[in-house]
Design a protein around this motif. Structure first.
Motif, PDB file in Angstrom:
ATOM      1  N   LYS A 115      -1.182   2.333  -0.759  1.00  0.00           N
ATOM      2  CA  LYS A 115      -0.918   3.591  -0.064  1.00  0.00           C
ATOM      3  C   LYS A 115       0.432   3.538   0.638  1.00  0.00           C
ATOM      4  CE  LYS A 115      -2.681   6.815   3.320  1.00  0.00           C
ATOM      5  NZ  LYS A 115      -3.682   7.084   4.351  1.00  0.00           N
ATOM      6  N   ALA A 116       0.719   2.434   1.316  1.00  0.00           N
ATOM      7  CA  ALA A 116       1.985   2.300   2.043  1.00  0.00           C
ATOM      8  C   ALA A 116       3.190   2.379   1.109  1.00  0.00           C
ATOM      9  CB  ALA A 116       2.018   0.989   2.817  1.00  0.00           C
ATOM     10  N   ILE A 118     -11.870   3.776   8.394  1.00  0.00           N
ATOM     11  CA  ILE A 118     -10.993   2.810   7.720  1.00  0.00           C
ATOM     12  C   ILE A 118     -10.237   2.009   8.771  1.00  0.00           C
ATOM     13  CG2 ILE A 118      -9.003   2.547   6.205  1.00  0.00           C
ATOM     14  CD1 ILE A 118      -9.959   5.009   4.722  1.00  0.00           C
ATOM     15  N   ARG A 168      -7.338  -0.083  10.423  1.00  0.00           N
ATOM     16  CA  ARG A 168      -5.870  -0.120  10.346  1.00  0.00           C
ATOM     17  C   ARG A 168      -5.481  -1.537   9.970  1.00  0.00           C
ATOM     18  NH1 ARG A 168      -0.959   0.043  10.685  1.00  0.00           N
ATOM     19  NH2 ARG A 168       0.501  -0.098  12.372  1.00  0.00           N
ATOM     20  N   VAL A 169      -4.616  -1.636   8.995  1.00  0.00           N
ATOM     21  CA  VAL A 169      -4.229  -2.945   8.477  1.00  0.00           C
ATOM     22  C   VAL A 169      -2.722  -3.120   8.637  1.00  0.00           C
ATOM     23  CG1 VAL A 169      -4.175  -4.382   6.413  1.00  0.00           C
ATOM     24  CG2 VAL A 169      -6.099  -2.851   6.786  1.00  0.00           C
ATOM     25  N   SER A 187      -5.773  -1.581  -0.887  1.00  0.00           N
ATOM     26  CA  SER A 187      -5.640  -0.120  -0.784  1.00  0.00           C
ATOM     27  C   SER A 187      -4.544   0.269   0.190  1.00  0.00           C
ATOM     28  CB  SER A 187      -6.965   0.509  -0.340  1.00  0.00           C
ATOM     29  OG  SER A 187      -7.937   0.361  -1.331  1.00  0.00           O
ATOM     30  N   ALA A 188      -4.496  -0.416   1.335  1.00  0.00           N
ATOM     31  CA  ALA A 188      -3.473  -0.122   2.335  1.00  0.00           C
ATOM     32  C   ALA A 188      -2.071  -0.410   1.808  1.00  0.00           C
ATOM     33  CB  ALA A 188      -3.741  -0.926   3.606  1.00  0.00           C
ATOM     34  N   ALA A 218      -9.666  -3.538   1.147  1.00  0.00           N
ATOM     35  CA  ALA A 218      -9.038  -2.663   2.140  1.00  0.00           C
ATOM     36  C   ALA A 218      -7.548  -2.953   2.240  1.00  0.00           C
ATOM     37  CB  ALA A 218      -9.709  -2.824   3.501  1.00  0.00           C
ATOM     38  N   ILE A 244       0.458  -4.813   7.415  1.00  0.00           N
ATOM     39  CA  ILE A 244       0.841  -5.373   6.123  1.00  0.00           C
ATOM     40  C   ILE A 244       2.180  -6.089   6.266  1.00  0.00           C
ATOM     41  CG2 ILE A 244       1.302  -4.851   3.709  1.00  0.00           C
ATOM     42  CD1 ILE A 244      -0.146  -2.107   4.298  1.00  0.00           C
TER      43      ILE A 244
END
Length: 81
Positions: A71-72, A2, A4-5, A67-68, A64, A7
Motif C-alpha cells: 500500500k505504501a 488494522i 499501524r505498521v 500489505s502495508a 499485515a 516500515i
C-alpha cells in the motif's frame, strides 16, 4: 482495526525495485520476457525475505506488514502541505 505498521525505508526501496522490474515485463516476449521475469522474480524473493525477517524481528503479522508495504509503495498518501 488494522495495526499501524512502521516500515523500514529499505523494505520500501526493495518493493519499489521489485515493482519496477515487474513493470519492465510489459511488451516483452519469448527470451526477453523470460530473462526479465527472472529479474523480477529475484527482486520479489528479496523483498519477501526482508518482509518475513522484519515481521519476525518486530513481532508483526507478516501478512499485515506485506500489505502495508505494498500500500505504501503503490498507493502513497499525499504529501502534507
Amino acid at each position: 482495526m488494522i495495526q499501524r505498521v512502521d516500515i523500514p525505508d529499505r523494505i520500501i526501496a526493495l518493493q519499489q525495485a521489485a515493482d519496477a522490474e515487474h513493470a519492465k515485463l510489459a511488451g516483452l516476449a519469448d527470451a526477453e520476457r523470460e530473462t526479465q521475469w527472472k529479474h523480477w522474480y529475484e527482486a520479489a524473493v528479496t523483498v519477501q525475505a526482508a518482509v518475513t525477517d522484519h515481521a519476525r524481528e518486530a513481532g508483526l503479522s507478516r501478512s499485515a506488514l506485506e500489505s502495508a508495504v505494498k500500500k505504501a509503495v503503490r498507493h502513497p498518501a499525499p504529501a502534507d502541505g
